[in-house]
Design a protein around this motif. Structure first.
Motif, PDB file in Angstrom:
ATOM      1  N   ARG A  36       0.706  -1.118   0.005  1.00 33.27           N
ATOM      2  CA  ARG A  36       0.000  -0.020   0.133  1.00 33.27           C
ATOM      3  C   ARG A  36       0.762   1.317  -0.125  1.00 33.27           C
ATOM      4  N   ILE A  37       2.076   1.129   0.547  1.00 31.79           N
ATOM      5  CA  ILE A  37       2.969   2.328   0.538  1.00 31.79           C
ATOM      6  C   ILE A  37       3.253   2.814  -0.978  1.00 31.79           C
ATOM      7  N   VAL A  38       3.376   1.933  -1.768  1.00 32.91           N
ATOM      8  CA  VAL A  38       3.541   2.297  -3.245  1.00 32.91           C
ATOM      9  C   VAL A  38       2.201   2.641  -3.853  1.00 32.91           C
ATOM     10  N   ASP A  39       1.313   1.565  -3.607  1.00 35.69           N
ATOM     11  CA  ASP A  39       0.177   1.870  -4.430  1.00 35.69           C
ATOM     12  C   ASP A  39      -0.855   2.875  -4.154  1.00 35.69           C
ATOM     13  N   LEU A  40      -1.093   3.218  -2.794  1.00 38.13           N
ATOM     14  CA  LEU A  40      -1.797   4.156  -2.141  1.00 38.13           C
ATOM     15  C   LEU A  40      -1.412   5.369  -1.453  1.00 38.13           C
ATOM     16  N   ASN A  41      -0.262   5.235  -0.946  1.00 41.57           N
ATOM     17  CA  ASN A  41       0.311   6.317  -0.335  1.00 41.57           C
ATOM     18  C   ASN A  41       1.244   7.270  -1.045  1.00 41.57           C
ATOM     19  N   MET A  42       1.707   6.781  -2.087  1.00 45.47           N
ATOM     20  CA  MET A  42       2.588   7.787  -2.858  1.00 45.47           C
ATOM     21  C   MET A  42       1.602   8.177  -4.118  1.00 45.47           C
ATOM     22  N   MET A  43       1.838   9.366  -4.043  1.00 42.89           N
ATOM     23  CA  MET A  43       1.139  10.067  -5.337  1.00 42.89           C
ATOM     24  C   MET A  43      -0.300  10.127  -4.988  1.00 42.89           C
ATOM     25  N   SER A  44      -1.079   9.962  -3.804  1.00 43.70           N
ATOM     26  CA  SER A  44      -2.335  10.086  -3.612  1.00 43.70           C
ATOM     27  C   SER A  44      -3.099   8.955  -4.231  1.00 43.70           C
ATOM     28  N   GLY A  45      -2.594   7.724  -4.379  1.00 40.11           N
ATOM     29  CA  GLY A  45      -3.319   6.581  -4.867  1.00 40.11           C
ATOM     30  C   GLY A  45      -3.087   6.633  -6.542  1.00 40.11           C
ATOM     31  N   ILE A  46      -2.594   7.377  -7.131  1.00 37.13           N
ATOM     32  CA  ILE A  46      -2.662   7.659  -8.527  1.00 37.13           C
ATOM     33  C   ILE A  46      -2.031   6.269  -9.210  1.00 37.13           C
ATOM     34  N   VAL A  47      -0.889   5.787  -8.553  1.00 39.56           N
ATOM     35  CA  VAL A  47      -0.253   4.677  -9.095  1.00 39.56           C
ATOM     36  C   VAL A  47      -1.225   3.525  -8.980  1.00 39.56           C
ATOM     37  N   ALA A  48      -1.967   3.459  -7.857  1.00 37.88           N
ATOM     38  CA  ALA A  48      -3.028   2.063  -7.840  1.00 37.88           C
ATOM     39  C   ALA A  48      -3.881   2.392  -8.946  1.00 37.88           C
ATOM     40  N   LEU A  49      -4.388   3.315  -9.193  1.00 40.55           N
ATOM     41  CA  LEU A  49      -5.558   3.782 -10.079  1.00 40.55           C
ATOM     42  C   LEU A  49      -5.066   3.587 -11.424  1.00 40.55           C
ATOM     43  N   ILE A  50      -3.849   3.839 -11.814  1.00 41.34           N
ATOM     44  CA  ILE A  50      -3.368   3.733 -13.152  1.00 41.34           C
ATOM     45  C   ILE A  50      -3.273   1.884 -13.235  1.00 41.34           C
ATOM     46  N   VAL A  51      -2.557   1.358 -12.249  1.00 35.24           N
ATOM     47  CA  VAL A  51      -2.301  -0.091 -12.632  1.00 35.24           C
ATOM     48  C   VAL A  51      -3.502  -0.840 -12.655  1.00 35.24           C
ATOM     49  N   ILE A  52      -4.551  -0.420 -11.654  1.00 33.96           N
ATOM     50  CA  ILE A  52      -5.692  -1.149 -11.686  1.00 33.96           C
ATOM     51  C   ILE A  52      -6.434  -1.051 -13.075  1.00 33.96           C
ATOM     52  N   VAL A  53      -6.355   0.102 -13.504  1.00 32.92           N
ATOM     53  CA  VAL A  53      -7.121   0.432 -14.796  1.00 32.92           C
ATOM     54  C   VAL A  53      -6.387  -0.372 -16.008  1.00 32.92           C
ATOM     55  N   THR A  54      -5.106  -0.459 -16.080  1.00 33.35           N
ATOM     56  CA  THR A  54      -4.282  -0.969 -17.139  1.00 33.35           C
ATOM     57  C   THR A  54      -4.229  -2.737 -16.930  1.00 33.35           C
ATOM     58  N   SER A  55      -4.555  -3.057 -15.773  1.00 38.23           N
ATOM     59  CA  SER A  55      -4.301  -4.464 -15.604  1.00 38.23           C
ATOM     60  C   SER A  55      -5.758  -5.448 -15.977  1.00 38.23           C
ATOM     61  N   LYS A  56      -4.889  -6.471 -16.579  1.00 37.23           N
ATOM     62  CA  LYS A  56      -6.137  -7.469 -17.212  1.00 37.23           C
ATOM     63  C   LYS A  56      -7.216  -8.181 -16.156  1.00 37.23           C
ATOM     64  N   SER A  88      -7.550  -6.488 -13.085  1.00 32.20           N
ATOM     65  CA  SER A  88      -7.918  -5.397 -12.216  1.00 32.20           C
ATOM     66  C   SER A  88      -7.136  -5.126 -10.925  1.00 32.20           C
ATOM     67  N   GLN A  89      -5.914  -5.531 -11.129  1.00 25.28           N
ATOM     68  CA  GLN A  89      -4.952  -5.529 -10.021  1.00 25.28           C
ATOM     69  C   GLN A  89      -4.187  -4.516  -9.623  1.00 25.28           C
ATOM     70  N   ARG A  90      -3.965  -4.240  -8.217  1.00 22.02           N
ATOM     71  CA  ARG A  90      -3.049  -3.225  -8.064  1.00 22.02           C
ATOM     72  C   ARG A  90      -1.649  -3.935  -7.760  1.00 22.02           C
ATOM     73  N   LEU A  91      -0.484  -3.335  -7.463  1.00 22.46           N
ATOM     74  CA  LEU A  91       0.798  -3.744  -7.311  1.00 22.46           C
ATOM     75  C   LEU A  91       0.993  -4.790  -6.471  1.00 22.46           C
ATOM     76  N   GLY A  92       0.051  -4.508  -5.163  1.00 18.12           N
ATOM     77  CA  GLY A  92      -0.185  -5.477  -4.266  1.00 18.12           C
ATOM     78  C   GLY A  92      -0.756  -6.810  -4.462  1.00 18.12           C
ATOM     79  N   ASP A  93      -1.787  -6.633  -5.374  1.00 15.43           N
ATOM     80  CA  ASP A  93      -2.364  -7.816  -5.791  1.00 15.43           C
ATOM     81  C   ASP A  93      -1.809  -8.649  -6.649  1.00 15.43           C
ATOM     82  N   MET A  94      -0.838  -8.079  -7.577  1.00  7.44           N
ATOM     83  CA  MET A  94       0.119  -8.717  -8.466  1.00  7.44           C
ATOM     84  C   MET A  94       1.046  -9.446  -7.761  1.00  7.44           C
ATOM     85  N   THR A  95       1.604  -8.842  -6.630  1.00  5.71           N
ATOM     86  CA  THR A  95       2.672  -9.427  -5.853  1.00  5.71           C
ATOM     87  C   THR A  95       2.217 -10.525  -5.089  1.00  5.71           C
TER      88      THR A  95
END
Length: 247
Positions: A120-140, A142-149
């Protein structure tokens, strides 16, 4: 809506609907409202009701930080604790009827929840969740980085038949269970077993039935049985319903 096709360890495809970005954001907002409410109430009680503010003012900086951090621990570990206790759901996720599952079809465990929580440190806390939003939208899936890992995804439970409904078996009042160890299974395990069993039985896929029987024996730790694969699995499902319905 993104459809997730999960391939179980029994090589059976099960379709789920991934939770939408909107559902995940609303669940996240609800969780944060709860966290903020806790912070306000906790600080009001401690500093106003017990008048600790004067005592804290007299402490050194490190002691003050330690006290403040102790109050923030429930906020920091909120998602990890609730997802572990509520089987993949925080309060926000439960309200929005979404949950975390492993992409192999089984219930996620503490290791997966810790991995999701840490990233969550990378997904949600950095850049106010923008990272998670981009990854979820582009993931086949619908996963954020935490889900992928962690090998997980977040699915919606809306408009789906409740898991308890899919695993129900009709039992006679005089039914006597055979394998008490079935309580080691979860609802998700029982659902997967039943879906695999029904499909393999209908298609006369005896190889899959044998694999399923061996997997059940391994998980439930059953040593002695004399039934055929079909009779054994049928008994397992009935026993599971017997014990869980009676709880």
């Amino acid at each position: 809506m993104i459809e997730l096709q999960i391939n179980t360890t029994q090589n059976v495809n099960i379709n789920f609907t991934a939770a939408s970005v909107g559902e995940r954001i609303l669940a996240y907002i609800i969780d944060w409202v709860i966290k903020i409410a806790y912070i306000v109430v906790a600080f009001q009680i401690v500093f106003n009701l017990f008048e600790w503010d004067k005592a804290i003012d007299e402490m050194d900086g490190w002691s003050q930080r330690a006290i403040y951090m102790s109050f923030l621990l429930p906020v920091m570990f909120y998602s990890l604790v609730f997802e572990s206790l509520l089987e993949g759901q925080t309060i926000g996720k439960r309200i929005m009827k979404i949950k975390v599952v492993k992409i192999d079809g089984y219930q996620a465990g503490i290791a997966e929840y810790i991995m999701r929580w840490f990233l969550r440190i990378v997904d949600l806390n950095m850049m106010s969740g923008i990272v998670a939003l981009i990854v979820i939208v582009t993931s086949k899936k619908s996963q954020r980085l935490g889900d992928m890992t962690a090998g997980t995804s977040v699915i919606t439970l809306r408009n789906n038949v409740n898991i308890n409904h899919t695993i129900l078996e009709e039992l006679e009042d005089s039914y006597i269970p055979t394998y008490p160890n079935v309580i080691k299974l979860s609802d998700n395990d029982a659902r997967i077993i039943k879906e695999t069993y029904v499909r393999a039985k209908a298609s006369r896929d005896y190889e899959t039935l044998t694999k399923l029987r061996k997997k059940i024996i391994e998980v439930v730790e059953i040593k002695d049985f004399n039934d055929t694969d079909i009779q054994f699995i049928d008994t397992i499902l009935k026993d599971y319903n017997y014990y869980t319905q009676g709880m």
